[in-house]
Structures are given as structure tokens and as C-alpha cells.
Design a protein around this motif. Structure first.
Motif, mmCIF file in Angstrom:
data_model
loop_
_atom_site.group_PDB
_atom_site.id
_atom_site.type_symbol
_atom_site.label_atom_id
_atom_site.label_comp_id
_atom_site.label_asym_id
_atom_site.label_seq_id
_atom_site.Cartn_x
_atom_site.Cartn_y
_atom_site.Cartn_z
ATOM 1 N N UNK A 26 0.834 -1.193 0.000
ATOM 2 C CA UNK A 26 0.000 0.000 0.000
ATOM 3 C C UNK A 26 0.873 1.249 0.000
ATOM 4 N N UNK A 27 0.352 2.354 -0.567
ATOM 5 C CA UNK A 27 1.146 3.568 -0.621
ATOM 6 C C UNK A 27 1.361 4.164 0.769
ATOM 7 N N UNK A 28 2.500 4.823 0.961
ATOM 8 C CA UNK A 28 2.767 5.535 2.202
ATOM 9 C C UNK A 28 2.118 6.904 2.136
ATOM 10 N N UNK A 29 2.313 7.702 3.172
ATOM 11 C CA UNK A 29 1.708 9.028 3.198
ATOM 12 C C UNK A 29 2.537 10.072 2.465
ATOM 13 N N UNK A 30 3.834 9.795 2.229
ATOM 14 C CA UNK A 30 4.678 10.709 1.468
ATOM 15 C C UNK A 30 4.583 10.348 -0.006
ATOM 16 N N UNK A 31 4.277 11.328 -0.834
ATOM 17 C CA UNK A 31 4.041 11.097 -2.259
ATOM 18 C C UNK A 31 5.094 11.814 -3.087
ATOM 19 N N UNK A 32 5.790 11.058 -3.941
ATOM 20 C CA UNK A 32 6.723 11.682 -4.896
ATOM 21 C C UNK A 32 5.902 12.193 -6.073
ATOM 22 N N UNK A 163 -10.156 1.946 -9.889
ATOM 23 C CA UNK A 163 -9.893 0.730 -9.113
ATOM 24 C C UNK A 163 -8.448 0.335 -9.422
ATOM 25 N N UNK A 164 -7.677 0.000 -8.401
ATOM 26 C CA UNK A 164 -6.257 -0.305 -8.592
ATOM 27 C C UNK A 164 -5.871 -1.567 -7.834
ATOM 28 N N UNK A 165 -4.737 -2.112 -8.225
ATOM 29 C CA UNK A 165 -4.112 -3.187 -7.453
ATOM 30 C C UNK A 165 -3.171 -2.503 -6.480
ATOM 31 N N UNK A 166 -3.258 -2.776 -5.176
ATOM 32 C CA UNK A 166 -2.391 -2.092 -4.219
ATOM 33 C C UNK A 166 -0.914 -2.228 -4.589
ATOM 34 N N UNK A 167 -0.219 -1.087 -4.611
ATOM 35 C CA UNK A 167 1.208 -1.051 -4.921
ATOM 36 C C UNK A 167 1.790 0.204 -4.295
ATOM 37 N N UNK A 168 3.083 0.210 -4.074
ATOM 38 C CA UNK A 168 3.717 1.332 -3.381
ATOM 39 C C UNK A 168 3.689 2.622 -4.193
ATOM 40 N N UNK A 169 3.588 2.537 -5.525
ATOM 41 C CA UNK A 169 3.635 3.739 -6.350
ATOM 42 C C UNK A 169 2.288 4.098 -6.977
ATOM 43 N N UNK A 170 1.213 3.506 -6.509
ATOM 44 C CA UNK A 170 -0.090 3.722 -7.134
ATOM 45 C C UNK A 170 -0.524 5.178 -7.033
ATOM 46 N N UNK A 171 -0.299 5.831 -5.896
ATOM 47 C CA UNK A 171 -0.708 7.224 -5.704
ATOM 48 C C UNK A 171 0.060 8.131 -6.659
#
Length: 196
Positions: A26-32, A163-171
């Protein structure tokens, strides 16, 4: 009986491991804030107009770029106005224009371009609805001027629900896609305006 307890313990352990794996994806709260520079193959025409993009003004009511379903905020790891401005500069370069970047209108004028692009960021927002569902919205304003008058002004907006597949870079990918969808038509209109 022992076999039943072992299988229950094993099932519980597998559930915990699955939950941990999902949270790691899942994505973290910090977004690049990502933008893709123009392809090296896209070279400006030497006779193309020279356009300087000025750093957009950030007029968003909040500094966060979104909210997770638990109420915590998504926070950008870099400046939103820089991200939007440089992304527009990249899109204009893809249109074959000679593009430069300036931090202020004064700096832009000092460079002597044919046209100056300015803008305002009014909204950049991403909402996590579920672990597998997000919505985005953006509102921008952009203007093109020569040395005598404003030639083109437009208020831009866009968004998506996905709708997405959970991933670290989805956001990051969703924000980049939304920005690209908003800026590409604007870049084409700017290109048509300055090549008249």
C-alpha cells in the motif's frame, strides 16, 4: 485435536502475513510528484517560438495533496507548483516549441522569449476511498502572453476515479496520469496559439 489447533494457528499466521504483505504494497503518506521529461527524440524546431514557463502560483487552500481512508494526509515530497510548471514545460517541448523555465515573470522577461506562460494551481487532491480505489481532482489556470497582451487564458480541470491493485507507487502514478490528462490539451492549445 492437535492437528486442528495447528491448522488454525497456521491459518491465522497466513492471514497476518497476507495483511502485512498488503500493507507493505500500500502507498505511504509521502508522495513523490513524478513527471516524465520529453523524449530526447523530440527536438524543437530551430524556427519554433521561444516560450518561457514561469513557476505557477500555488493557491491551494491546503498544503496536503490528499487524504487516506483513515483520515491521515498524503503529503508531497516536493513542491506542487514546481511539479505542475515543469510538467507543462515538458508537454510544450513535446509540441516542438523551444521551452525554458523561470522562477518569476521578471526572470522570464529578462530572457527575451517570444511568449511567457504563467499559471495558478488551485487544487491537487487525491482521496483513498478503499485500499483498491482512489479518486483524483485537479484545477489549474494557465495564461499565455506576448509583450503587449494576454493571448490565451483557460481554467483547466480534470480527475478520475480508479480501481487499482495495491502497490507502493499507485498514488504517484494516479497523480501523474491526472496531471498529464489536464496538461496535454492545454499544451496543444498553447502551441496553436503561439504558432499563429
Amino acid at each position: 485435536m492437535l492437528r486442528h489447533n495447528v491448522s488454525r494457528t497456521l491459518a491465522a499466521l497466513l492471514l497476518v502475513l497476507a495483511a502485512l504483505a498488503l500493507s507493505a504494497c500500500a502507498p505511504g503518506n509521502s508522495v513523490r510528484l513524478l513527471y516524465s521529461p520529453p523524449d530526447a527524440a523530440v527536438l524543437p524546431d530551430p524556427s519554433a517560438p521561444r516560450v518561457t514557463v514561469v513557476m505557477f502560483e500555488d493557491k491551494r487552500p491546503v498544503v496536503q495533496v490528499g487524504e487516506r481512508k483513515d483520515g491521515t494526509s498524503f503529503v508531497a515530497s516536493s513542491t506542487v507548483s514546481d511539479w505542475v510548471s515543469r510538467s507543462l514545460a515538458d508537454e510544450l517541448a513535446r509540441q516542438g516549441l523551444q521551452v525554458s523555465f523561470a522562477l518569476t515573470p521578471e526572470q522570464a522577461r529578462a530572457g527575451g522569449p517570444d511568449y511567457i506562460v504563467t499559471g495558478v494551481v488551485n487544487e491537487v487532491w487525491l482521496k483513498e476511498l478503499k485500499t483498491t480505489e482512489f479518486s483524483t481532482s485537479m484545477k489549474l489556470a494557465v495564461s499565455v502572453s506576448d509583450y503587449t497582451k494576454v493571448l490565451y487564458t483557460e481554467h483547466l480541470s480534470g480527475g478520475q476515479s480508479k480501481q487499482v491493485i495495491p502497490a507502493s507507487d499507485v498514488v504517484e502514478k494516479l497523480l501523474a496520469e491526472t496531471l498529464r490528462d489536464v496538461l496535454q490539451p492545454a499544451a496543444r492549445k498553447i502551441q496553436a496559439t503561439v504558432k499563429k
